[in-house]
Write a protein that holds these residues in place. Structure first.
Motif, PDB file in Angstrom:
ATOM      1  N   LEU A 480      -9.798   5.080  -2.538  1.00  0.00           N
ATOM      2  CA  LEU A 480      -9.596   5.788  -3.801  1.00  0.00           C
ATOM      3  C   LEU A 480      -8.216   5.571  -4.397  1.00  0.00           C
ATOM      4  CD1 LEU A 480     -11.243   9.169  -2.685  1.00  0.00           C
ATOM      5  CD2 LEU A 480     -12.334   7.171  -3.728  1.00  0.00           C
ATOM      6  N   ARG A 481      -7.437   4.672  -3.833  1.00  0.00           N
ATOM      7  CA  ARG A 481      -6.059   4.453  -4.270  1.00  0.00           C
ATOM      8  C   ARG A 481      -5.761   2.957  -4.275  1.00  0.00           C
ATOM      9  NH1 ARG A 481      -1.837   4.360   0.406  1.00  0.00           N
ATOM     10  NH2 ARG A 481      -1.484   2.478  -0.776  1.00  0.00           N
ATOM     11  N   PRO A 482      -4.807   2.541  -5.086  1.00  0.00           N
ATOM     12  CA  PRO A 482      -4.432   1.117  -5.077  1.00  0.00           C
ATOM     13  C   PRO A 482      -3.570   0.791  -3.875  1.00  0.00           C
ATOM     14  CG  PRO A 482      -3.048   2.313  -6.634  1.00  0.00           C
ATOM     15  CD  PRO A 482      -4.045   3.302  -6.107  1.00  0.00           C
ATOM     16  N   THR A 483      -3.739  -0.389  -3.339  1.00  0.00           N
ATOM     17  CA  THR A 483      -2.804  -0.907  -2.333  1.00  0.00           C
ATOM     18  C   THR A 483      -2.769  -2.412  -2.446  1.00  0.00           C
ATOM     19  OG1 THR A 483      -2.259  -1.074   0.012  1.00  0.00           O
ATOM     20  CG2 THR A 483      -4.574  -0.981  -0.521  1.00  0.00           C
ATOM     21  N   THR A 487      -1.903  -5.303   5.240  1.00  0.00           N
ATOM     22  CA  THR A 487      -1.860  -4.529   6.486  1.00  0.00           C
ATOM     23  C   THR A 487      -2.541  -3.178   6.316  1.00  0.00           C
ATOM     24  OG1 THR A 487       0.217  -5.577   7.109  1.00  0.00           O
ATOM     25  CG2 THR A 487      -0.334  -3.526   8.215  1.00  0.00           C
ATOM     26  N   ILE A 488      -2.173  -2.453   5.265  1.00  0.00           N
ATOM     27  CA  ILE A 488      -2.763  -1.127   5.041  1.00  0.00           C
ATOM     28  C   ILE A 488      -4.257  -1.239   4.773  1.00  0.00           C
ATOM     29  CG2 ILE A 488      -2.802   0.853   3.466  1.00  0.00           C
ATOM     30  CD1 ILE A 488       0.227   0.557   3.207  1.00  0.00           C
ATOM     31  N   PHE A 489      -4.654  -2.242   3.977  1.00  0.00           N
ATOM     32  CA  PHE A 489      -6.071  -2.429   3.668  1.00  0.00           C
ATOM     33  C   PHE A 489      -6.876  -2.641   4.951  1.00  0.00           C
ATOM     34  CE2 PHE A 489      -9.773  -5.001   2.665  1.00  0.00           C
ATOM     35  CZ  PHE A 489     -10.302  -4.359   1.561  1.00  0.00           C
ATOM     36  N   ILE A 490      -6.380  -3.490   5.841  1.00  0.00           N
ATOM     37  CA  ILE A 490      -7.110  -3.792   7.077  1.00  0.00           C
ATOM     38  C   ILE A 490      -7.089  -2.604   8.040  1.00  0.00           C
ATOM     39  CG2 ILE A 490      -7.139  -5.280   9.118  1.00  0.00           C
ATOM     40  CD1 ILE A 490      -8.177  -6.507   6.448  1.00  0.00           C
ATOM     41  N   GLY A 517      -1.882  -6.489  -7.374  1.00  0.00           N
ATOM     42  CA  GLY A 517      -2.476  -6.917  -6.117  1.00  0.00           C
ATOM     43  C   GLY A 517      -3.979  -6.772  -6.043  1.00  0.00           C
ATOM     44  N   ALA A 518      -4.613  -6.251  -7.097  1.00  0.00           N
ATOM     45  CA  ALA A 518      -6.070  -6.069  -7.065  1.00  0.00           C
ATOM     46  C   ALA A 518      -6.799  -7.389  -6.851  1.00  0.00           C
ATOM     47  CB  ALA A 518      -6.543  -5.423  -8.377  1.00  0.00           C
TER      48      ALA A 518
END
Length: 772
Positions: A480-483, A487-490, A517-518
């Motif tokens: 629900l948030r951009p990143t 590392t955080i995504f994985i 970064g999308a």
């Protein structure tokens, strides 16, 4: 076939196997006999293939220890189906030709026909041996660690392969390595051979990290297992005791118990690190041969550092699911930058150790271009305001109801964002809760228990759960948030990939907008995110997902990704963005080694893009006052250290002779000592691999002096620019006087010089010899 093959291996002098594939379920039945055969000096030749990717990487990792294994060279993917076993005893040949490959089913439970005959060498036997020789000698290549590593990455578990393992019995079997533990154990053994005394293993929660340390510690007598929570220690004791039984003694060292004389001690870091216990009265520095540190990302804290600096084990193993990059400490340095093995989500999914995902990229019409961007992230308050707009929350709820499964976790941007989502879902009749950093442990455990009992349908949290929160039942994730952090995504994706009864896939709902970064989302999902390359789109040929995974993006997102791809963001901006993110994470100006360790873009790309590290830091305005006052000569010298050519590592011990402890001059005798010390380290010894290095282990100091004179010194002091830095006269190697005096007065400059030498050493060996 299993019994007759085992008997033939034991009784023969030469062993030849030519099989189209090898499954781990089959080779582990024969591996001990093959290892014993090797130890007895028997000739072993094994030929197999990667045809249809039925051969398992784990089987090949086991065979690396046997040697004599080759892979059929098959670039055109032609059918490769031999099943032949040849054994020679004196003048007699025993040959099996038939239908059994090396799998549990083929050797034990399946219906197989194999023709066996025994005779002395005649025309028929000679033809078989000749045909095998043609394949083995001329049409195959040697099985190497590097090849297995690459094969492991592209291997995909498939139904055809599983057919050969489905009847494998598991009851009453002794505890043995499984899953990632097999390659990890081989890599740990290899890393010790190379001279490392420390190693880090990074592997996801629930795959069996503790049992890895159980198996890896077999060759050591006294073992220390360190953790920060009592439940981890008690679980570890159960694992060790289930394997060693009464062959070892066990004890705890914590607030209640003080067992310091057992074979295996399970210690609480909060107790062990106290001065009253960390001394010779309780423990000598060499009390333990093998030390395991669980949740190693805590190891840069003061309590862990005290313990790690005190003990001197033969080997230290750090275990973690994800190195915590929010920690200012450098945990990689504590393990000599030696990542022995890392099991990423691709390897886990392709091998069937983790569940596949089905990902839905849902278009989010929030205009992120209106949100201020500062120091590598969006302004939190402005981001919150944009994310809690009722229209957006309504759309999230609608999609949740459309796609939801049983156990959902939603990752939010902030505590306030969590609260808004939680309140909205509750109003709509959904049983939801929030877990954040401030949630008390008892409350958190209660929420998780109710969640696992299906009394709670959704948990909203910020970023990722703290370590130790393991909920394998999670089958739905809401992003629900951009990143823009891979590392955080994985890490977030990994929270739902654990296997669980009745769970065949993880469902991911990702609300993607025009945030920075999308466009990296498709690359993230393939697991092939290459930091140096531009982003890919879901319509590209190289958009390849792990086995069994699928993605579905809204058409607007595909168009948006394509538009950004054509725009082709400049490398300069990508590098700056990476560094800004790193500054935000570390909460300080990252050094060159911190960027090498934690950055998502390699340091050599920083240097290539901006010509030097100093130029880069100057460009983005992060130089401190000391750095701003460096002379031009000092700036150029730093750049020289970054870029000086290295076909061999010879320059590094030479530089260490001057800068390890700052010296303006160094005699060739002393330089020879530095060379000898440097290359006696097994990690660096592999670089002495030319004919002129023959029997270097027995070299006198004079020979190392000659090596230093003939290559780095001669090169660095010949006419040209290097003469500005170094001279060599009367067997004395000297640093430029002006430069030396500046370094002497400036500790920051000396620190930067040493760090560049450290970077060049680590980067050279990791790139040249594929380490880490």
């Amino acid at each position: 076939m299993y019994e007759v093959l085992k008997k033939s291996i034991n009784e023969s002098d030469e062993i030849i196997m030519n099989v189209s594939f090898i499954r781990d379920s089959g080779i582990k039945l024969l591996i001990n006999e093959l290892k014993e055969a090797k130890e007895k000096g028997k000739k072993i030749k094994i030929l197999t293939s990667d045809y249809m990717r039925v051969t398992e990487p784990n089987a090949l990792y086991r065979l690396l220890e046997v040697g004599g294994v080759k892979i059929f060279d098959n670039p055109s993917n032609k059918s490769f189906h031999p099943k032949t076993y040849i054994f020679k005893k004196e003048n007699q040949f025993e040959i099996y030709i038939g239908s059994s490959n090396i799998s549990y089913s083929a050797l034990v439970t399946g219906v197989e026909w194999n023709y066996n005959f025994r005779k002395e060498k005649d025309k028929e036997v000679a033809e078989i041996l000749e045909e095998f020789g043609e394949l083995y000698e001329k049409n195959s290549f040697e099985l190497t660690l590097e090849w297995v590593r690459e094969y492991e990455k592209r291997y995909r578990k498939n139904e055809y392969g599983e057919l050969f393992d489905k009847d494998e019995k598991v009851e009453n079997r002794e505890i043995e390595p499984i899953k990632f533990q097999i390659p990890a154990l081989y890599e740990l053994s290899k890393t010790r051979e190379e001279g490392y005394k420390k190693a880090l293993v990074i592997v996801g929660t629930g795959l069996g990290k503790t049992y890895l340390s159980v198996f890896d510690s077999k060759a050591f007598n006294k073992i220390l297992f360190i953790a920060h929570r009592d439940e981890i220690l008690r679980g570890a004791r159960k694992s060790f005791q289930s394997f060693y039984g009464d062959k070892k003694t066990y004890g705890f060292f914590n607030g209640m118990e003080k067992d310091n004389d057992k074979d295996i001690v399970f210690a609480s870091i909060s107790t062990l690190s106290k001065d009253e216990y960390l001394n010779e009265t309780w423990f000598s520095k060499k009390s333990f041969d093998y030390i395991v540190v669980d949740e190693f990302h805590h190891s840069s804290s003061k309590s862990y550092l005290k313990v790690l600096n005190y003990f001197e084990p033969e080997f230290l193993l750090g275990l973690t699911a994800t190195p915590d990059r929010n920690d200012n400490g450098d945990i990689y340095k504590l393990c000599d930058y030696n990542i022995a093995y890392e099991c990423d989500f691709r390897v886990g999914i392709n091998n069937g150790w983790l569940v596949p995902f089905e990902y839905f990229g849902i278009y989010d019409d929030t205009d992120y271009s209106l949100i201020p961007w500062r120091s590598g992230k969006y302004d939190l308050l402005a981001l919150e305001n944009a994310l809690v707009v009722e229209k957006r929350v309504e759309n999230i709820f609608k999609k949740y109801m459309e796609y939801r499964k049983n156990f959902t976790v939603g990752f939010c941007a902030s505590i306030n964002h969590c609260k808004v989502m939680n309140e909205y879902f509750r109003k709509k009749g959904i049983k939801s809760e929030i877990i954040i950093g401030d949630t008390p442990i008892i409350k958190r455990q209660e929420i998780i228990e109710r969640f696992q009992q299906k009394k709670i349908e959704v948990i909203f949290t910020v970023d990722i759960f703290n370590e130790g929160v393991d909920i394998p039942c999670i089958d739905t994730l809401l992003f629900l948030r951009p990143t823009l952090s891979y590392t955080i995504f994985i890490q977030q994706l990994g929270r739902g990939l654990r296997t669980f009864d009745g769970k065949d896939k993880l469902r991911v709902l990702d609300f993607v907008g025009n945030y920075k970064g999308a466009e990296l989302r498709p690359a993230f999902l393939t697991g092939e995110y290459k930091r140096e390359k531009s982003s890919i789109n879901v319509i590209d040929k190289n958009y390849l997902l792990p086995e069994g995974c699928s993605t579905e993006f809204d058409f607007k997102l595909i168009e948006y990704f394509e538009k950004l791809k054509r725009k082709n963001i400049k490398q300069e901006e990508l590098v700056k963005l990476d560094y800004q993110k790193l500054m935000e994470v570390l909460e300080k100006v990252p050094t060159i080694m911190e960027t090498y360790t934690f950055g998502e873009i390699p340091v050599h790309m920083y240097i290539k893009t901006f010509k030097s590290w100093y130029n880069f830091q100057k460009e983005i305005g992060v130089l401190n006052e000391q750095q701003k006052n460096y002379s031009q000569k000092a700036i150029e010298f730093l750049s020289f250290l970054e870029s000086t050519s290295m076909t061999k590592s010879y320059k590094m011990p030479l530089f260490l002779a001057l800068f390890d402890t700052l010296n303006r001059e160094q005699s060739i005798e002393k330089i020879g000592e530095y060379f000898k010390k440097f290359y006696q380290n097994k990690r660096y010894a592999k670089d002495l691999n030319n004919k002129k290095h023959m029997e270097w282990e027995n070299w006198s100091n004079k020979k190392f002096e000659k090596l230093a004179e003939e290559n780095p010194i001669k090169h660095l002091t010949k006419k040209g620019k290097n003469m500005e830095y170094f001279t060599y006269e009367d067997r004395i190697f000297s640093l430029n006087k002006e430069l030396y005096e500046e370094i002497l007065k400036n500790k920051e400059l000396l620190k930067e010089i040493r760090e560049r030498i450290e970077y060049r050493v680590i980067n050279y060996f990791s790139r040249k010899y594929m380490e880490g």
